[in-house]
Scaffold this motif. Sequence first.
Motif, PDB file in Angstrom:
ATOM      1  N   LEU A  67       0.803  -1.228   0.000  1.00 51.04           N
ATOM      2  CA  LEU A  67       0.000   0.000   0.000  1.00 51.04           C
ATOM      3  C   LEU A  67       0.835   1.277   0.000  1.00 51.04           C
ATOM      4  O   LEU A  67       0.447   2.271  -0.621  1.00 51.04           O
ATOM      5  CB  LEU A  67      -0.951  -0.007   1.202  1.00 51.04           C
ATOM      6  N   ASP A  68       1.975   1.273   0.673  1.00 51.72           N
ATOM      7  CA  ASP A  68       2.778   2.495   0.790  1.00 51.72           C
ATOM      8  C   ASP A  68       3.182   3.075  -0.564  1.00 51.72           C
ATOM      9  O   ASP A  68       2.953   4.257  -0.815  1.00 51.72           O
ATOM     10  CB  ASP A  68       4.005   2.240   1.670  1.00 51.72           C
ATOM     11  N   PRO A  69       3.767   2.288  -1.480  1.00 49.64           N
ATOM     12  CA  PRO A  69       4.119   2.888  -2.775  1.00 49.64           C
ATOM     13  C   PRO A  69       2.886   3.282  -3.598  1.00 49.64           C
ATOM     14  O   PRO A  69       2.940   4.227  -4.376  1.00 49.64           O
ATOM     15  CB  PRO A  69       4.944   1.809  -3.483  1.00 49.64           C
ATOM     16  N   VAL A  70       1.778   2.574  -3.406  1.00 49.67           N
ATOM     17  CA  VAL A  70       0.542   2.958  -4.110  1.00 49.67           C
ATOM     18  C   VAL A  70       0.089   4.334  -3.620  1.00 49.67           C
ATOM     19  O   VAL A  70      -0.253   5.210  -4.428  1.00 49.67           O
ATOM     20  CB  VAL A  70      -0.568   1.899  -3.892  1.00 49.67           C
ATOM     21  N   ALA A  71       0.112   4.535  -2.316  1.00 54.97           N
ATOM     22  CA  ALA A  71      -0.278   5.833  -1.751  1.00 54.97           C
ATOM     23  C   ALA A  71       0.652   6.934  -2.260  1.00 54.97           C
ATOM     24  O   ALA A  71       0.189   8.025  -2.622  1.00 54.97           O
ATOM     25  CB  ALA A  71      -0.255   5.771  -0.223  1.00 54.97           C
ATOM     26  N   ASP A  72       1.955   6.652  -2.305  1.00 52.43           N
ATOM     27  CA  ASP A  72       2.917   7.639  -2.805  1.00 52.43           C
ATOM     28  C   ASP A  72       2.598   8.024  -4.247  1.00 52.43           C
ATOM     29  O   ASP A  72       2.577   9.206  -4.597  1.00 52.43           O
ATOM     30  CB  ASP A  72       4.340   7.085  -2.757  1.00 52.43           C
ATOM     31  N   LYS A  73       2.363   7.023  -5.070  1.00 54.44           N
ATOM     32  CA  LYS A  73       2.092   7.281  -6.485  1.00 54.44           C
ATOM     33  C   LYS A  73       0.787   8.051  -6.670  1.00 54.44           C
ATOM     34  O   LYS A  73       0.726   8.993  -7.465  1.00 54.44           O
ATOM     35  CB  LYS A  73       2.074   5.971  -7.264  1.00 54.44           C
ATOM     36  N   LEU A  74      -0.253   7.667  -5.940  1.00 55.97           N
ATOM     37  CA  LEU A  74      -1.526   8.390  -6.037  1.00 55.97           C
ATOM     38  C   LEU A  74      -1.364   9.850  -5.634  1.00 55.97           C
ATOM     39  O   LEU A  74      -1.879  10.756  -6.306  1.00 55.97           O
ATOM     40  CB  LEU A  74      -2.590   7.723  -5.160  1.00 55.97           C
ATOM     41  N   LEU A  75      -0.657  10.077  -4.557  1.00 51.70           N
ATOM     42  CA  LEU A  75      -0.440  11.439  -4.064  1.00 51.70           C
ATOM     43  C   LEU A  75       0.345  12.268  -5.072  1.00 51.70           C
ATOM     44  O   LEU A  75      -0.044  13.382  -5.420  1.00 51.70           O
ATOM     45  CB  LEU A  75       0.289  11.400  -2.715  1.00 51.70           C
TER      46      LEU A  75
END
Length: 185
Positions: A67-75
Amino acid sequence: MKLELRYLPTSLTLFRIAIIPLLVVAYYLPWGHITSVILFAVACITDWFDGYLARSLNLSTSFGAFLDPVADKLLVVAALILVIKRFDYLVVPGMIIIGREVLISALREWLAKINDKTRIAVSYTAKVKTTVQMFAIVFLLASPPDSYLWLRVIGYILLYMAMALTLWTMLMYIKMSWNQFRKSM
């Protein structure tokens, strides 16, 4: 309801995702550039903090690692789209950064699908790239289109630096996966 410490890093990551719609809405308010900078900065701080907690307190989970890299990319993608809308001369670096994020995510998914054990770990250079692009976005979000030229110039320079690091890390990740590309052709 008591939040257990072991869920804190993932909760911070989910909080970062929840900030994204607020960031987008805030951006369009009359005083939105300040509010969007604050929201983006808070999200960036939680990104650092959730990783620190997960590593230092041994609270890492496979879901959090996903989830962490997904959140980074979305942001980053949401913020870049807002910045590109305001400063159309940033379309090229913005699209290169967004394209790299999509490409590397697809590469990781493909490697998992073919059951390859090649792990594309986040490199130090990629962490620097993320830091530079987050600072670039802060400066660009803070810069209203009609004033504070110095903020825009700093953001512009940082975004082009992030673009160069983006291309470099993309090539590094492709090189790491090159043997799998050759086997699959």
